[in-house]
Structures are given as structure tokens and as C-alpha cells.
Design a protein around this motif. Structure first.
Motif, PDB file in Angstrom:
ATOM      1  N   LYS A   1      -4.665 -16.175  -2.285  1.00  0.00           N
ATOM      2  CA  LYS A   1      -4.359 -16.625  -3.955  1.00  0.00           C
ATOM      3  C   LYS A   1      -3.436 -15.309  -4.458  1.00  0.00           C
ATOM      4  N   PHE A   2      -3.916 -14.203  -3.997  1.00  0.00           N
ATOM      5  CA  PHE A   2      -3.196 -12.962  -4.526  1.00  0.00           C
ATOM      6  C   PHE A   2      -1.856 -12.939  -3.879  1.00  0.00           C
ATOM      7  N   LEU A   3      -1.803 -13.115  -2.394  1.00  0.00           N
ATOM      8  CA  LEU A   3      -0.542 -13.226  -1.670  1.00  0.00           C
ATOM      9  C   LEU A   3       0.406 -14.152  -2.002  1.00  0.00           C
ATOM     10  N   ASP A   4      -0.071 -15.330  -2.577  1.00  0.00           N
ATOM     11  CA  ASP A   4       0.792 -16.396  -3.138  1.00  0.00           C
ATOM     12  C   ASP A   4       1.404 -16.114  -4.338  1.00  0.00           C
ATOM     13  N   SER A   5       0.681 -15.111  -5.192  1.00  0.00           N
ATOM     14  CA  SER A   5       1.156 -14.709  -6.411  1.00  0.00           C
ATOM     15  C   SER A   5       2.309 -13.595  -6.238  1.00  0.00           C
ATOM     16  N   LEU A   6       1.962 -13.021  -5.208  1.00  0.00           N
ATOM     17  CA  LEU A   6       3.023 -11.855  -4.757  1.00  0.00           C
ATOM     18  C   LEU A   6       4.298 -12.404  -4.411  1.00  0.00           C
ATOM     19  N   LYS A   7       4.150 -13.534  -3.438  1.00  0.00           N
ATOM     20  CA  LYS A   7       5.365 -14.370  -3.006  1.00  0.00           C
ATOM     21  C   LYS A   7       6.114 -14.790  -4.407  1.00  0.00           C
ATOM     22  N   ALA A   8       5.522 -15.406  -5.464  1.00  0.00           N
ATOM     23  CA  ALA A   8       6.037 -16.216  -6.335  1.00  0.00           C
ATOM     24  C   ALA A   8       6.755 -14.902  -7.452  1.00  0.00           C
ATOM     25  N   GLY A   9       6.312 -13.588  -7.271  1.00  0.00           N
ATOM     26  CA  GLY A   9       6.658 -12.622  -8.225  1.00  0.00           C
ATOM     27  C   GLY A   9       6.030 -12.535  -9.315  1.00  0.00           C
ATOM     28  N   ASN A  10       4.880 -12.887  -9.327  1.00  0.00           N
ATOM     29  CA  ASN A  10       3.852 -12.937 -10.497  1.00  0.00           C
ATOM     30  C   ASN A  10       2.879 -11.926 -10.719  1.00  0.00           C
ATOM     31  N   GLU A  11       3.240 -10.634  -9.778  1.00  0.00           N
ATOM     32  CA  GLU A  11       2.441  -9.548  -9.568  1.00  0.00           C
ATOM     33  C   GLU A  11       3.284  -8.344 -10.054  1.00  0.00           C
ATOM     34  N   ASN A  12       2.492  -7.470 -10.751  1.00  0.00           N
ATOM     35  CA  ASN A  12       3.283  -6.149 -10.852  1.00  0.00           C
ATOM     36  C   ASN A  12       2.276  -4.972 -10.280  1.00  0.00           C
ATOM     37  N   LEU A  13       2.665  -4.591  -9.189  1.00  0.00           N
ATOM     38  CA  LEU A  13       1.457  -3.618  -8.455  1.00  0.00           C
ATOM     39  C   LEU A  13       1.685  -2.309  -9.125  1.00  0.00           C
ATOM     40  N   ALA A  14       2.565  -2.020  -9.696  1.00  0.00           N
ATOM     41  CA  ALA A  14       2.539  -0.543 -10.377  1.00  0.00           C
ATOM     42  C   ALA A  14       1.147  -0.475 -11.436  1.00  0.00           C
ATOM     43  N   GLU A  15       0.931  -1.872 -11.796  1.00  0.00           N
ATOM     44  CA  GLU A  15       0.032  -1.751 -12.746  1.00  0.00           C
ATOM     45  C   GLU A  15      -1.307  -2.480 -12.285  1.00  0.00           C
ATOM     46  N   ASN A  16      -1.359  -2.610 -11.111  1.00  0.00           N
ATOM     47  CA  ASN A  16      -2.593  -3.475 -10.461  1.00  0.00           C
ATOM     48  C   ASN A  16      -3.566  -2.356  -9.939  1.00  0.00           C
ATOM     49  N   ALA A  17      -4.765  -2.624 -10.548  1.00  0.00           N
ATOM     50  CA  ALA A  17      -5.900  -1.696 -10.529  1.00  0.00           C
ATOM     51  C   ALA A  17      -6.160  -1.273  -8.953  1.00  0.00           C
ATOM     52  N   SER A  18      -6.214  -2.309  -8.038  1.00  0.00           N
ATOM     53  CA  SER A  18      -6.699  -2.088  -6.700  1.00  0.00           C
ATOM     54  C   SER A  18      -5.668  -1.300  -6.086  1.00  0.00           C
ATOM     55  N   PHE A  19      -4.473  -1.469  -6.417  1.00  0.00           N
ATOM     56  CA  PHE A  19      -3.211  -0.892  -5.588  1.00  0.00           C
ATOM     57  C   PHE A  19      -3.249   0.579  -6.015  1.00  0.00           C
TER      58      PHE A  19
ATOM     59  N   ILE B   1       7.391  -3.332  -1.507  1.00  0.00           N
ATOM     60  CA  ILE B   1       6.193  -4.387  -1.176  1.00  0.00           C
ATOM     61  C   ILE B   1       6.591  -5.477  -1.795  1.00  0.00           C
ATOM     62  N   HIS B   2       7.195  -5.656  -3.002  1.00  0.00           N
ATOM     63  CA  HIS B   2       7.520  -6.931  -3.683  1.00  0.00           C
ATOM     64  C   HIS B   2       8.514  -7.380  -3.214  1.00  0.00           C
ATOM     65  N   ASP B   3       9.785  -6.657  -2.687  1.00  0.00           N
ATOM     66  CA  ASP B   3      10.788  -7.231  -2.060  1.00  0.00           C
ATOM     67  C   ASP B   3      10.400  -7.791  -1.000  1.00  0.00           C
ATOM     68  N   TYR B   4       9.577  -7.458   0.041  1.00  0.00           N
ATOM     69  CA  TYR B   4       8.948  -8.048   1.216  1.00  0.00           C
ATOM     70  C   TYR B   4       8.602  -9.219   0.699  1.00  0.00           C
ATOM     71  N   TRP B   5       7.466  -9.255  -0.103  1.00  0.00           N
ATOM     72  CA  TRP B   5       6.931 -10.624  -0.208  1.00  0.00           C
ATOM     73  C   TRP B   5       7.593 -11.561  -1.097  1.00  0.00           C
ATOM     74  N   LYS B   6       8.624 -11.262  -1.672  1.00  0.00           N
ATOM     75  CA  LYS B   6       9.655 -12.158  -2.230  1.00  0.00           C
ATOM     76  C   LYS B   6      10.503 -12.936  -1.352  1.00  0.00           C
ATOM     77  N   ASN B   7      10.499 -12.115   0.075  1.00  0.00           N
ATOM     78  CA  ASN B   7      11.357 -12.941   1.105  1.00  0.00           C
ATOM     79  C   ASN B   7      10.631 -13.676   1.987  1.00  0.00           C
ATOM     80  N   VAL B   8       9.233 -13.735   1.899  1.00  0.00           N
ATOM     81  CA  VAL B   8       8.274 -14.476   3.001  1.00  0.00           C
ATOM     82  C   VAL B   8       8.505 -15.882   2.563  1.00  0.00           C
ATOM     83  N   LYS B   9       8.959 -16.529   3.524  1.00  0.00           N
ATOM     84  CA  LYS B   9       9.111 -17.833   3.563  1.00  0.00           C
ATOM     85  C   LYS B   9       7.811 -18.497   3.481  1.00  0.00           C
TER      86      LYS B   9
END
Length: 441
Positions: A226-244, A433-441
Motif C-alpha cells: 500500500k505504501f509503495l503504491d502510494s509512492l508510485k502515485a506521488g502521494n507521499e512526502n518522505l521529507a515529512e514521513n516519520a519512519s523515513f 527516492i520519489h523520482d525512482y518510484w515515480k518511474n516504476v511501471k
């Protein structure tokens, strides 16, 4: 000489007579009992030598894998098993793909778990194999078992018990480390005892698919996909993600106390293992597979795991858990392998699960925790025992590297290497990291 010549003539005469008799019998029998002739042909086929190949992507057990292949071949003389290596410069998916491109795929290919789906059209359906019913956990893709789980593995901060006992002035308990602050205090105690607290390996696969992946595995709902799908869709902001951010807090502390900080990228796996084994460093980040290298320098030492903390909250479950999963998985090629080769490959997998020699290879030679309930052998090394203890206690997070694409370790491992040597800051790392996941098919 003459006696030998006469004996040879006699043997030839008898052999010729037997051939004539066999031919005559075959001629009369063939007309009345063709089924008997077919049975004889099938018997010859079953005794025919079958050659199969095994692509090994666990370099640290290459020698053990070759010894297992030899033992299996000795037990099954009609099967020849050759072990193929995966070069350090190639990922398992790249190596397997290159073999397919060359028209010489391995009969059995050991891949990272996340890569199985890429080869599902080439993988034989193993759902009907006996060992499927002995799996501790289901191992399916779209309702089918397409791969054999070779190893249950885990990773975290590996420590030398003797070094940490000295540092804390007693018996070190890994459960005492419940936060980033606890870890930094421990580093300080190790340093004060006269030993380097930590050594960080610069391997891209370790930093990318293992360390960074902890951020994926420690999201609040624990749903990696679910989290990786959200990364692919560009719906996450890692800079503000507590785990990251918490994971990078820990990494910053690790960098501060790193024994190899003067030239971080020069530190390879063998150096980390030797340093911890010899007590030159108290801790390193890696998995239970490192025990093979550690035991080269210290075969009798005791080692364990500290979970990688991702916050300063001592009640955070992630801070007391390590990543565990069925990592390496083996497929049988059905695209270009003959039925005889596929049958021989299945026989090898059965040998691993049910033959005492195969079981001993998995547990004591390959140093893995097997994925099968029927294997009662206890691991004989401290890291495998620690994995089993964490797993049995329910103190585990997903092995998120199993969920990522095959190039993740190279691309984002390189990004983590840049962060290790301060060539990119947190914002820059998050952007990569965002750029990578944005380009994952």
C-alpha cells in the motif's frame, strides 16, 4: 600373451552368441508383445544422464552450494547438477535475464523474492509438489506456488557479544536498545571501552534493499504494498514521513561513529565481517548470512541482532523488531528446459527438504532458517538462532526488499551511498527516492 588372446576370442564369441540370441528373442517377442519393447525403451530413458543447472545468487554460499550439488549428484547418479554464479556486478534478475537472452536459462534460478513475478510466465507451477504442504507460510502468486522459498532470513545491527558485554560492564541485552537515543548511548559506551562502535558496509544492495527498505516496512499500518503504491502515485512526502526521517536519524548517528568514516565507500562486506568478528568494531549492519564470513575470523564467537530504531519512542514496535522474510526463492524454468530436466530439478528441491543431507546443507552449511515445518534441525550459529527467536516471539517487520523492483538496490543503493558520504542531503535523498518510484511501471 597367447593365453590372453585366446581368452579374448572366447569372450568375443560368447558375446556374439548372446547378441544373436537377443536379436532373435526380440524379433519373436516384438510381434507378440510390443508393450514389452516399449517398457525396455522407457527404462533406458530413465537411466539416461540428465544435466541441470542452478543459478546461485547467494555468493557467500557458492562453495557450499557446489558441495551440495556434488552430494546430490552422488545420490542421484543419473542427474548432473552444475552451479552457476551471479557476478557481483549483476543483480539476480539481470543475471537470469541475460541467460534467457542467450538462450541458456538455468534450469533452477535463485532470485530475490520481488523478482519472481517478472518470470512467472517462464516458471513451472509447483503447486502440486509435496513440500508445498510443509511450508510454514503460503508462498503464492495469483493462487499458485511458482517458487521454492530457499531461505528465511533477517537483518539488523549485528553485534559481537563479548565486545558489548565489556562496554556495558555485564551481559548485554539487545532489548535494552529501544530508541535512537539508546543506540547512541550504546555507541558511546563501546567507544569508551576502547573499541570502534560501528563499521558501515558501503554495499549498494545492503543500503538500498535492506537499510532504506526499513522505512517502507515500518509505516503505521505495516502494509508495504500500500505504501509503495502510494509512492508510485506521488502521494507521499518522505521529507515529512516519520519512519523515513527516524531511520535517517539513526543513520546519521551511525555515520558519526563509523570506523570507516574517513573513506566510507571503501568498506566492503568482508571488512565489516572481519572487524566485528575480531572485536575491532562492536556492531555492523547486515543479515544472518554474514555469519559465513564472520566465522572465517571467529568460528566460536557469539553474535546477535539489535533492531534498527526508527524513533525515540521506546514503545514503538518497530524499535524492537527486525526485518524477516523468505528472501531468496527458486524457480524452475519451463520455457526452455525439457520435461526430464524439470523433473530432475524438482527432485533436487525434494532432496533439500526431505533428505537429511539436504536439510543439513540448508541449516548448517548455508546457515539459513528453512521455510519448512518438517525440518527439525536447530541452527548451529548464533545469528540464525537470533532470527528464529525474534520470529517466534512475533518481533518482526516485513522484509520489504522482497517487495521492490529488481533495480531498486542499484539505483537507490547508489543514492544511499551518496548520503553516506554527504554528497546529498536529506531533501536530495528524498527527491531521488520519489523520482525512482515515480518511474516504476
Amino acid at each position: 600373451m597367447k593365453k590372453s588372446g585366446l581368452a579374448s576370442l572366447l569372450i568375443l564369441f560368447l558375446a556374439f552368441s548372446m547378441v544373436l540370441t537377443a536379436c532373435g528373442g526380440g524379433k519373436s517377442g516384438g510381434g507378440s508383445n510390443p508393450a514389452g519393447s516399449e517398457t525396455a525403451t522407457n527404462g533406458a530413458d530413465s537411466a539416461k544422464q540428465v544435466k541441470i543447472t542452478f543459478l546461485n545468487s547467494k555468493a557467500e554460499i557458492q562453495k557450499q552450494m557446489e558441495e551440495a550439488a556434488k552430494a546430490f549428484t552422488e545420490a542421484n547418479p543419473n542427474i548432473s547438477l552444475e552451479v552457476i554464479t551471479t557476478p557481483e556486478s549483476q543483480s539476480p534478475v539481470e543475471r537470469a535475464s541475460s541467460l534467457y537472452a542467450a538462450g541458456t536459462p538455468a534450469t533452477l534460478a535463485m532470485l530475490d523474492a520481488g523478482d519472481i513475478v517478472k518470470f512467472q510466465d517462464k516458471a513451472a507451477d509447483l503447486s502440486g509438489e509435496k513440500w508445498v504442504s510443509d511450508l510454514a507460510q503460503p508462498n503464492e502468486i495469483d493462487g499458485k506456488t511458482l517458487a521454492f522459498p530457499f531461505a528465511v532470513e533477517g537483518y539488523g545491527l549485528i553485534y559481537n557479544q563479548a565486545v558489548l558485554d565489556k562496554a556495558v560492564g555485564g551481559t548485554f541485552d539487545p532489548a535494552s536498545i529501544q530508541s535512537v537515543s539508546d543506540l547512541e548511548q550504546l555507541f558511546g559506551k563501546i567507544e569508551a571501552s576502547g573499541t570502534a562502535p560501528l563499521i558501515i558496509g558501503s554495499m549498494d544492495w545492503s543500503l538500498g534493499n535492506h537499510y532504506l527498505a526499513i522505512a517502507y516496512a515500518t509505516q503505521p499500518d505495516g502494509d508495504v504494498n500500500k505504501f509503495l503504491d502510494s509512492l508510485k502515485a506521488g502521494n507521499e512526502n518522505l521529507a515529512e514521513n516519520a519512519s523515513f526521517t527516524g531511520l535517517l536519524d539513526t543513520f546519521d548517528v551511525m555515520k558519526k561513529y563509523n570506523k570507516g568514516k574517513n573513506d566510507p565507500l571503501a568498506v566492503v562486506l568482508e571488512q565489516t565481517a572481519a572487524a566485528v568478528a575480531k572485536g575491532e568494531a562492536g556492531i555492523t549492519f547486515n543479515g544472518n548470512w554474514l555469519i559465513t564470513e564472520i566465522q572465517k575470523s571467529n568460528p566460536d564467537g557469539q553474535f546477535g541482532f539489535i533492531p534498527v530504531p526508527v524513533s525515540d519512542n521506546s514503545g514503538d514496535k518497530a524499535n524492537s523488531s527486525i526485518a524477516i522474510g523468505a528472501t531468496k526463492q527458486v524457480i524452475i524454468d519451463k520455457a526452455q528446459s525439457t520435461e526430464e530436466q524439470q523433473a530432475a530439478a524438482k527432485q533436487f528441491l525434494d532432496w533439500l527438504v526431505y533428505d537429511p543431507v539436504g536439510q543439513d546443507f540448508l541449516v548448517n552449511k548455508a546457515n539459513v532458517v528453512p521455510a519448512f515445518k518438517n525440518i527439525d534441525l536447530e541452527p548451529d550459529n548464533s545469528l540464525a538462532k537470533a532470527i528464529k527467536a525474534y520470529n517466534n516471539a512475533g518481533k518482526s517487520i516485513p522484509f520489504a526488499g522482497n517487495y521492490v523492483p529488481g533495480d531498486h538496490w542499484k539505483v537507490l543503493g547508489a543514492s544511499m551511498q551518496k548520503y553516506l558520504v554527504d554528497k546529498v542531503d536529506r531533501a536530495g535523498l528524498a527527491a531521488e527516492i520519489h523520482d525512482y518510484w515515480k518511474n516504476v511501471k
